[in-house]
Design a protein around this motif. Structure first.
Motif, PDB file in Angstrom:
ATOM      1  N   ALA A  46       0.831  -1.207   0.000  1.00 35.16           N
ATOM      2  CA  ALA A  46       0.000   0.000   0.000  1.00 35.16           C
ATOM      3  C   ALA A  46       0.864   1.255   0.000  1.00 35.16           C
ATOM      4  O   ALA A  46       0.548   2.233  -0.694  1.00 35.16           O
ATOM      5  N   ALA A  50       0.821   4.176  -2.781  1.00 40.27           N
ATOM      6  CA  ALA A  50       0.620   5.582  -2.415  1.00 40.27           C
ATOM      7  C   ALA A  50       1.725   6.454  -2.995  1.00 40.27           C
ATOM      8  O   ALA A  50       1.468   7.563  -3.469  1.00 40.27           O
ATOM      9  N   GLU A  51       2.959   5.939  -2.978  1.00 33.46           N
ATOM     10  CA  GLU A  51       4.084   6.687  -3.550  1.00 33.46           C
ATOM     11  C   GLU A  51       3.932   6.875  -5.053  1.00 33.46           C
ATOM     12  O   GLU A  51       4.499   7.795  -5.633  1.00 33.46           O
ATOM     13  N   ASN A  53       1.043   7.519  -6.359  1.00 37.47           N
ATOM     14  CA  ASN A  53      -0.215   8.279  -6.440  1.00 37.47           C
ATOM     15  C   ASN A  53      -1.410   7.412  -6.787  1.00 37.47           C
ATOM     16  O   ASN A  53      -2.411   7.904  -7.308  1.00 37.47           O
ATOM     17  N   PHE A  55      -3.827   6.216  -4.944  1.00 37.86           N
ATOM     18  CA  PHE A  55      -4.383   6.336  -3.606  1.00 37.86           C
ATOM     19  C   PHE A  55      -5.514   5.354  -3.323  1.00 37.86           C
ATOM     20  O   PHE A  55      -5.572   4.778  -2.236  1.00 37.86           O
ATOM     21  N   ALA A  58      -4.172   1.890  -2.833  1.00 30.44           N
ATOM     22  CA  ALA A  58      -3.479   1.834  -1.546  1.00 30.44           C
ATOM     23  C   ALA A  58      -4.488   1.763  -0.405  1.00 30.44           C
ATOM     24  O   ALA A  58      -4.328   0.973   0.533  1.00 30.44           O
ATOM     25  N   MET A  59      -5.551   2.558  -0.502  1.00 29.31           N
ATOM     26  CA  MET A  59      -6.578   2.569   0.539  1.00 29.31           C
ATOM     27  C   MET A  59      -7.240   1.191   0.651  1.00 29.31           C
ATOM     28  O   MET A  59      -7.485   0.699   1.762  1.00 29.31           O
ATOM     29  N   ARG A  79      -2.015   4.462   7.195  1.00 29.25           N
ATOM     30  CA  ARG A  79      -3.239   4.868   6.497  1.00 29.25           C
ATOM     31  C   ARG A  79      -3.535   6.337   6.784  1.00 29.25           C
ATOM     32  O   ARG A  79      -4.035   7.056   5.916  1.00 29.25           O
ATOM     33  N   LEU A  82      -1.807   8.339   4.323  1.00 27.33           N
ATOM     34  CA  LEU A  82      -2.531   8.318   3.053  1.00 27.33           C
ATOM     35  C   LEU A  82      -3.717   9.277   3.108  1.00 27.33           C
ATOM     36  O   LEU A  82      -3.949  10.037   2.158  1.00 27.33           O
ATOM     37  N   LEU A  85      -2.446  12.685   2.538  1.00 19.38           N
ATOM     38  CA  LEU A  85      -2.153  12.923   1.118  1.00 19.38           C
ATOM     39  C   LEU A  85      -3.432  13.188   0.329  1.00 19.38           C
ATOM     40  O   LEU A  85      -3.418  13.946  -0.639  1.00 19.38           O
ATOM     41  N   MET A  86      -4.519  12.573   0.763  1.00 17.17           N
ATOM     42  CA  MET A  86      -5.796  12.731   0.084  1.00 17.17           C
ATOM     43  C   MET A  86      -6.563  13.958   0.585  1.00 17.17           C
ATOM     44  O   MET A  86      -7.671  14.234   0.128  1.00 17.17           O
TER      45      MET A  86
END
Length: 171
Positions: A46, A50-51, A53, A55, A58-59, A79, A82, A85-86
């Motif tokens: 995950a 995320a790295e 993008n 997302f 990853a979620m 998380r 993440l 980031l979101m």
């Protein structure tokens, strides 16, 4: 504390005050069960997503890992990153609280969670709560947190202002 250490702290407020603040955080427990090992693999995948993008993918992995091991602190801390980031800081704060709870406020995950929560407090312009969390992370061995806590220390700020004013008057 010696006069030299006090002066050093005034001149360099980012430096930790004591060796207690520079200790190495204790390691988080290694995954033991097959479920914990699978959840940890999912967590690492995950993070990679995320790295990149990705997302939502990853979620999905984080959520699946949490279903496998709902009390694994690192899953909530990662998380939360993440969510940040979101742009979902409220959800990030909820996960950070769970990471702190499930880590029993100890270990690397606790250091990261307290630091992450302090940064969210800074975004919300709540320096007092931020300083408190940075200090907790620092006590657990977080070097970045120690520097940030020192910068937010009201006594260090006052000393630095007085020192700067005195230096300006000397010039």
């Amino acid at each position: 504390m010696s006069d030299d250490r006090v002066l050093e702290h005034i001149l360099n407020p980012s430096a930790p005050l004591s060796s207690e603040q520079s200790k190495v955080p204790i390691r988080d427990p290694e995954p033991k069960t097959d479920q914990e090992k699978n959840a940890d693999k999912m967590r690492l995948e995950a993070i990679k997503l995320a790295e990149q993008n990705k997302f939502q993918e990853a979620m999905n992995l984080f959520n699946g890992a949490i279903l496998l091991t709902p009390r694994m602190a690192s899953l909530y801390n990662d998380r939360a990153q993440l969510f940040r980031l979101m742009g979902e800081n409220g959800k990030a704060m909820e996960d950070i609280s769970k990471a702190i709870e499930y880590s029993n406020s100890q270990g690397k995950t606790a250091v990261q969670a307290y630091t992450q929560r302090a940064m969210l407090h800074m975004l919300n312009r709540d320096e007092e709560k931020a300083r408190h969390d940075f200090e907790r992370a620092s006590y657990l061995g977080g070097r970045f947190a120690a520097c940030q806590a020192a910068k937010l220390n009201p006594y260090a700020k006052l000393c630095n202002q007085m020192l700067s004013k005195a230096m300006e008057q000397l010039e």
